[in-house]
Scaffold this motif. Structure first.
Motif, PDB file in Angstrom:
ATOM      1  N   VAL A   1      22.592  42.917  48.228  1.00  0.00           N
ATOM      2  CA  VAL A   1      22.451  44.321  47.224  1.00  0.00           C
ATOM      3  C   VAL A   1      22.380  43.762  45.772  1.00  0.00           C
ATOM      4  CG1 VAL A   1      23.565  46.528  46.753  1.00  0.00           C
ATOM      5  CG2 VAL A   1      24.120  45.463  49.008  1.00  0.00           C
ATOM      6  N   ALA A   2      21.131  44.549  45.181  1.00  0.00           N
ATOM      7  CA  ALA A   2      20.912  44.029  43.832  1.00  0.00           C
ATOM      8  C   ALA A   2      21.837  45.085  43.120  1.00  0.00           C
ATOM      9  CB  ALA A   2      19.401  44.558  43.626  1.00  0.00           C
ATOM     10  N   THR A   3      22.511  44.734  42.185  1.00  0.00           N
ATOM     11  CA  THR A   3      23.429  45.377  41.276  1.00  0.00           C
ATOM     12  C   THR A   3      22.981  45.069  39.783  1.00  0.00           C
ATOM     13  OG1 THR A   3      25.415  43.816  41.354  1.00  0.00           O
ATOM     14  CG2 THR A   3      25.156  45.612  43.032  1.00  0.00           C
ATOM     15  N   ASN A   4      23.747  45.830  38.900  1.00  0.00           N
ATOM     16  CA  ASN A   4      23.609  45.307  37.581  1.00  0.00           C
ATOM     17  C   ASN A   4      24.382  44.115  37.239  1.00  0.00           C
ATOM     18  OD1 ASN A   4      26.135  46.535  37.487  1.00  0.00           O
ATOM     19  ND2 ASN A   4      25.624  48.250  36.224  1.00  0.00           N
ATOM     20  N   HIS A   5      24.423  43.550  36.070  1.00  0.00           N
ATOM     21  CA  HIS A   5      25.171  42.465  35.547  1.00  0.00           C
ATOM     22  C   HIS A   5      26.789  42.748  35.667  1.00  0.00           C
ATOM     23  CE1 HIS A   5      21.797  40.407  34.813  1.00  0.00           C
ATOM     24  NE2 HIS A   5      21.179  41.339  33.934  1.00  0.00           N
ATOM     25  N   VAL A   6      26.953  43.822  35.455  1.00  0.00           N
ATOM     26  CA  VAL A   6      28.783  43.986  35.449  1.00  0.00           C
ATOM     27  C   VAL A   6      29.340  44.090  36.967  1.00  0.00           C
ATOM     28  CG1 VAL A   6      30.379  45.571  34.671  1.00  0.00           C
ATOM     29  CG2 VAL A   6      28.597  45.213  33.361  1.00  0.00           C
ATOM     30  N   PHE A   7      28.588  44.747  37.898  1.00  0.00           N
ATOM     31  CA  PHE A   7      28.999  44.769  39.021  1.00  0.00           C
ATOM     32  C   PHE A   7      28.486  43.797  40.211  1.00  0.00           C
ATOM     33  CE2 PHE A   7      29.233  47.686  43.226  1.00  0.00           C
ATOM     34  CZ  PHE A   7      30.692  47.905  42.864  1.00  0.00           C
ATOM     35  N   THR A   8      28.338  42.753  39.860  1.00  0.00           N
ATOM     36  CA  THR A   8      28.078  41.628  40.701  1.00  0.00           C
ATOM     37  C   THR A   8      29.118  41.398  41.919  1.00  0.00           C
ATOM     38  OG1 THR A   8      28.758  39.928  39.473  1.00  0.00           O
ATOM     39  CG2 THR A   8      26.571  40.473  39.066  1.00  0.00           C
ATOM     40  N   SER A   9      28.898  40.677  42.850  1.00  0.00           N
ATOM     41  CA  SER A   9      29.645  40.318  43.897  1.00  0.00           C
ATOM     42  C   SER A   9      30.855  39.334  43.207  1.00  0.00           C
ATOM     43  CB  SER A   9      29.158  39.667  45.126  1.00  0.00           C
ATOM     44  OG  SER A   9      28.730  38.472  44.887  1.00  0.00           O
ATOM     45  N   THR A  10      30.639  38.410  42.344  1.00  0.00           N
ATOM     46  CA  THR A  10      31.561  37.336  41.947  1.00  0.00           C
ATOM     47  C   THR A  10      32.426  38.144  41.023  1.00  0.00           C
ATOM     48  OG1 THR A  10      29.538  35.829  41.750  1.00  0.00           O
ATOM     49  CG2 THR A  10      31.630  35.255  40.458  1.00  0.00           C
ATOM     50  N   ASN A  11      31.893  39.142  40.014  1.00  0.00           N
ATOM     51  CA  ASN A  11      33.037  39.825  39.293  1.00  0.00           C
ATOM     52  C   ASN A  11      33.860  40.840  40.393  1.00  0.00           C
ATOM     53  OD1 ASN A  11      31.865  38.793  36.766  1.00  0.00           O
ATOM     54  ND2 ASN A  11      30.481  40.499  36.639  1.00  0.00           N
ATOM     55  N   VAL A  12      33.341  41.370  41.084  1.00  0.00           N
ATOM     56  CA  VAL A  12      34.439  42.265  42.010  1.00  0.00           C
ATOM     57  C   VAL A  12      35.421  41.489  42.782  1.00  0.00           C
ATOM     58  CG1 VAL A  12      34.475  43.773  44.069  1.00  0.00           C
ATOM     59  CG2 VAL A  12      32.607  43.930  42.284  1.00  0.00           C
ATOM     60  N   MET A  13      35.011  40.166  43.104  1.00  0.00           N
ATOM     61  CA  MET A  13      35.710  39.164  43.623  1.00  0.00           C
ATOM     62  C   MET A  13      37.035  38.864  42.754  1.00  0.00           C
ATOM     63  SD  MET A  13      35.135  35.253  45.306  1.00  0.00           S
ATOM     64  CE  MET A  13      34.262  34.928  43.655  1.00  0.00           C
ATOM     65  N   LEU A  14      36.422  38.705  41.626  1.00  0.00           N
ATOM     66  CA  LEU A  14      37.315  37.986  40.675  1.00  0.00           C
ATOM     67  C   LEU A  14      38.349  38.909  40.221  1.00  0.00           C
ATOM     68  CD1 LEU A  14      35.347  35.895  38.131  1.00  0.00           C
ATOM     69  CD2 LEU A  14      37.056  35.053  39.833  1.00  0.00           C
ATOM     70  N   ILE A  15      38.069  40.273  40.173  1.00  0.00           N
ATOM     71  CA  ILE A  15      38.880  41.320  40.264  1.00  0.00           C
ATOM     72  C   ILE A  15      40.028  41.580  41.118  1.00  0.00           C
ATOM     73  CG2 ILE A  15      39.329  43.871  39.549  1.00  0.00           C
ATOM     74  CD1 ILE A  15      36.497  43.778  38.206  1.00  0.00           C
ATOM     75  N   GLY A  16      39.246  41.149  42.197  1.00  0.00           N
ATOM     76  CA  GLY A  16      40.167  41.443  43.668  1.00  0.00           C
ATOM     77  C   GLY A  16      41.195  40.116  43.828  1.00  0.00           C
ATOM     78  N   LEU A  17      40.884  39.057  43.278  1.00  0.00           N
ATOM     79  CA  LEU A  17      41.656  37.983  43.283  1.00  0.00           C
ATOM     80  C   LEU A  17      42.699  38.029  42.068  1.00  0.00           C
ATOM     81  CD1 LEU A  17      39.399  34.792  43.841  1.00  0.00           C
ATOM     82  CD2 LEU A  17      40.863  35.673  45.333  1.00  0.00           C
ATOM     83  N   ALA A  18      42.437  38.680  41.130  1.00  0.00           N
ATOM     84  CA  ALA A  18      43.459  38.982  39.985  1.00  0.00           C
ATOM     85  C   ALA A  18      44.340  39.969  40.448  1.00  0.00           C
ATOM     86  CB  ALA A  18      42.573  39.452  38.856  1.00  0.00           C
ATOM     87  N   LEU A  19      44.104  41.028  41.252  1.00  0.00           N
ATOM     88  CA  LEU A  19      45.078  41.840  41.798  1.00  0.00           C
ATOM     89  C   LEU A  19      45.718  41.293  42.938  1.00  0.00           C
ATOM     90  CD1 LEU A  19      42.963  45.189  42.171  1.00  0.00           C
ATOM     91  CD2 LEU A  19      44.693  44.619  40.361  1.00  0.00           C
ATOM     92  N   LEU A  20      45.236  40.439  43.910  1.00  0.00           N
ATOM     93  CA  LEU A  20      46.067  39.734  44.543  1.00  0.00           C
ATOM     94  C   LEU A  20      47.159  39.023  43.974  1.00  0.00           C
ATOM     95  CD1 LEU A  20      46.443  39.312  47.541  1.00  0.00           C
ATOM     96  CD2 LEU A  20      44.875  37.417  47.290  1.00  0.00           C
TER      97      LEU A  20
END
Length: 57
Positions: free
Chosen positions: A21-40
């Motif tokens: 999925v093409a997303t903007n620079h803020v909502f990339t899969s890597t950024n979402v994954m890092l937020i998820g890992l921080a919450l974990l």
């Protein structure tokens, strides 16, 4: 509660990455994954751990 939020964010990151999925620079899969890992990490360290008991003396 943070563990559930982390699981949801990691699943969304997986869907973004798997679907190309093409997303903007803020909502990339890597950024979402890092937020998820921080919450974990916060969940595993005990932050937002649910019930607390207060004892009366």
């Amino acid at each position: 509660m943070l563990g559930i939020a982390a699981a949801v964010l990691l699943f969304i990151a997986f869907l973004i990455n798997a679907g190309d999925v093409a997303t903007n620079h803020v909502f990339t899969s890597t950024n979402v994954m890092l937020i998820g890992l921080a919450l974990l990490a916060l969940h595993l360290s005990g932050v937002g751990g649910g019930w607390t008991t207060r004892r009366r003396r």
